[in-house]
Design an enzyme around this catalytic site. Structure first.
Site, PDB file in Angstrom:
ATOM      1  N   ARG A   1       0.836  -1.204   0.000  1.00  0.00           N
ATOM      2  CA  ARG A   1       0.000   0.000   0.000  1.00  0.00           C
ATOM      3  C   ARG A   1       0.872   1.255   0.000  1.00  0.00           C
ATOM      4  NH1 ARG A   1      -5.115  -1.717   0.334  1.00  0.00           N
ATOM      5  NH2 ARG A   1      -5.374  -3.762   1.314  1.00  0.00           N
ATOM      6  N   ASP A   2       0.444   2.241  -0.815  1.00  0.00           N
ATOM      7  CA  ASP A   2       1.175   3.507  -0.901  1.00  0.00           C
ATOM      8  C   ASP A   2       1.133   4.212   0.458  1.00  0.00           C
ATOM      9  OD1 ASP A   2       1.985   5.485  -3.522  1.00  0.00           O
ATOM     10  OD2 ASP A   2       1.675   6.462  -1.579  1.00  0.00           O
ATOM     11  N   ILE A   3       2.252   4.808   0.826  1.00  0.00           N
ATOM     12  CA  ILE A   3       2.348   5.473   2.131  1.00  0.00           C
ATOM     13  C   ILE A   3       1.491   6.747   2.170  1.00  0.00           C
ATOM     14  CG2 ILE A   3       4.359   6.962   1.686  1.00  0.00           C
ATOM     15  CD1 ILE A   3       5.496   5.876   4.373  1.00  0.00           C
TER      16      ILE A   3
ATOM     17  N   ASN B   1       4.125   6.319 -13.859  1.00  0.00           N
ATOM     18  CA  ASN B   1       4.778   7.593 -14.150  1.00  0.00           C
ATOM     19  C   ASN B   1       6.197   7.325 -14.638  1.00  0.00           C
ATOM     20  OD1 ASN B   1       2.558   9.160 -13.226  1.00  0.00           O
ATOM     21  ND2 ASN B   1       3.193   8.791 -11.114  1.00  0.00           N
TER      22      ASN B   1
ATOM     23  N   GLU C   1       8.709   9.880  -8.937  1.00  0.00           N
ATOM     24  CA  GLU C   1       9.494  10.260  -7.751  1.00  0.00           C
ATOM     25  C   GLU C   1      10.442   9.157  -7.334  1.00  0.00           C
ATOM     26  OE1 GLU C   1       6.647  11.259  -4.751  1.00  0.00           O
ATOM     27  OE2 GLU C   1       6.008  13.090  -5.772  1.00  0.00           O
ATOM     28  N   VAL C   2      10.012   7.919  -7.455  1.00  0.00           N
ATOM     29  CA  VAL C   2      10.845   6.786  -7.047  1.00  0.00           C
ATOM     30  C   VAL C   2      11.295   6.056  -8.304  1.00  0.00           C
ATOM     31  CG1 VAL C   2      10.941   4.636  -5.734  1.00  0.00           C
ATOM     32  CG2 VAL C   2       9.620   6.575  -4.842  1.00  0.00           C
TER      33      VAL C   2
ATOM     34  N   HIS D   1       7.077   1.084 -10.982  1.00  0.00           N
ATOM     35  CA  HIS D   1       5.926   0.674 -10.176  1.00  0.00           C
ATOM     36  C   HIS D   1       4.646   1.060 -10.886  1.00  0.00           C
ATOM     37  CE1 HIS D   1       7.400   4.611  -8.846  1.00  0.00           C
ATOM     38  NE2 HIS D   1       6.138   4.940  -8.647  1.00  0.00           N
TER      39      HIS D   1
ATOM     40  N   HIS E   1       0.781   1.987 -10.195  1.00  0.00           N
ATOM     41  CA  HIS E   1      -0.184   2.409  -9.178  1.00  0.00           C
ATOM     42  C   HIS E   1      -1.538   1.772  -9.495  1.00  0.00           C
ATOM     43  CE1 HIS E   1       2.114   6.048  -7.591  1.00  0.00           C
ATOM     44  NE2 HIS E   1       2.712   5.884  -8.755  1.00  0.00           N
TER      45      HIS E   1
HETATM   46  P1  5GP Z   1       5.777   8.014  -8.400  1.00  0.00           P
HETATM   47  O1  5GP Z   1       5.520   9.476  -8.334  1.00  0.00           O
HETATM   48  O2  5GP Z   1       7.255   7.692  -8.430  1.00  0.00           O
HETATM   49  O3  5GP Z   1       5.024   7.327  -9.499  1.00  0.00           O
HETATM   50  O4  5GP Z   1       5.168   7.426  -7.069  1.00  0.00           O
HETATM   51  C1  5GP Z   1       5.910   7.067  -5.964  1.00  0.00           C
HETATM   52  C2  5GP Z   1       4.919   6.646  -4.902  1.00  0.00           C
HETATM   53  O5  5GP Z   1       5.628   5.978  -3.876  1.00  0.00           O
HETATM   54  C3  5GP Z   1       4.195   7.836  -4.248  1.00  0.00           C
HETATM   55  O6  5GP Z   1       2.794   7.664  -4.416  1.00  0.00           O
HETATM   56  C4  5GP Z   1       4.622   7.759  -2.797  1.00  0.00           C
HETATM   57  O7  5GP Z   1       3.585   8.098  -1.904  1.00  0.00           O
HETATM   58  C5  5GP Z   1       5.065   6.317  -2.643  1.00  0.00           C
HETATM   59  N1  5GP Z   1       6.107   6.097  -1.657  1.00  0.00           N
HETATM   60  C6  5GP Z   1       7.266   6.796  -1.534  1.00  0.00           C
HETATM   61  N2  5GP Z   1       8.006   6.310  -0.529  1.00  0.00           N
HETATM   62  C7  5GP Z   1       7.291   5.280   0.014  1.00  0.00           C
HETATM   63  C8  5GP Z   1       7.560   4.387   1.090  1.00  0.00           C
HETATM   64  O8  5GP Z   1       8.581   4.428   1.757  1.00  0.00           O
HETATM   65  N3  5GP Z   1       6.600   3.443   1.337  1.00  0.00           N
HETATM   66  C9  5GP Z   1       5.453   3.353   0.598  1.00  0.00           C
HETATM   67  N4  5GP Z   1       4.585   2.385   0.951  1.00  0.00           N
HETATM   68  N5  5GP Z   1       5.184   4.181  -0.421  1.00  0.00           N
HETATM   69  C10 5GP Z   1       6.096   5.144  -0.717  1.00  0.00           C
END
Ligand code: 5GP
Length: 113
Positions: A28-30, A86, A94-95, A99, A101
């Protein structure tokens, strides 16, 4: 260097893991954007969609299939949901560990704000 998601997959960082197999892990997303917000992540470190190769086709397919199964498990399959990947700066990534969503549980409106 290991990504934050690799540490979650390895059990080195806490997360609410809802599914794991030989190719992918889902947790689950944080910062959930909807009642259901799950990230489906390859166990192998692939930075972005741009880095997917022919050898990764089984992983990419598994990510989609797991999304379908988790949507059913979450009870959002028939109402509907959204899958998002993304990529890089303009995509808002961001990461930098690929991944998918899985977002649902409420009407999500149009695709882009
Ligand atoms: P992006 O913008 O890269 O597509 O999404 C990265 C997602 O990873 C964001 O929705 C963010 O809330 C989630 N996220 C970032 N760090 C963590 C973490 O440490 N744990 C979890 N469960 N989600 C994370």
């Amino acid at each position: 260097m290991s990504t934050i998601f690799s540490k979650i997959i390895a059990g080195e960082l806490p997360a609410d893991i809802v599914y794991q197999d030989d190719l992918v892990t889902a947790f689950r997303d944080i910062h959930p954007q909807a009642p259901t917000h799950i990230l489906i992540v390859p166990n192998k470190e692939i930075a972005t969609v741009n880095d997917i190769t022919t050898n990764d086709e089984a992983i990419a397919g598994r990510m989609l299939h797991v999304a379908k199964k988790l949507a059913q498990q979450e009870g959002i399959a028939s109402d509907g949901y959204r899958l998002i990947i993304n990529c890089n700066d303009h995509g808002g990534q961001e990461v930098y560990h690929l991944h998918l969503h899985l977002i649902g549980g409420r009407p999500l409106g149009r695709m882009l704000p």
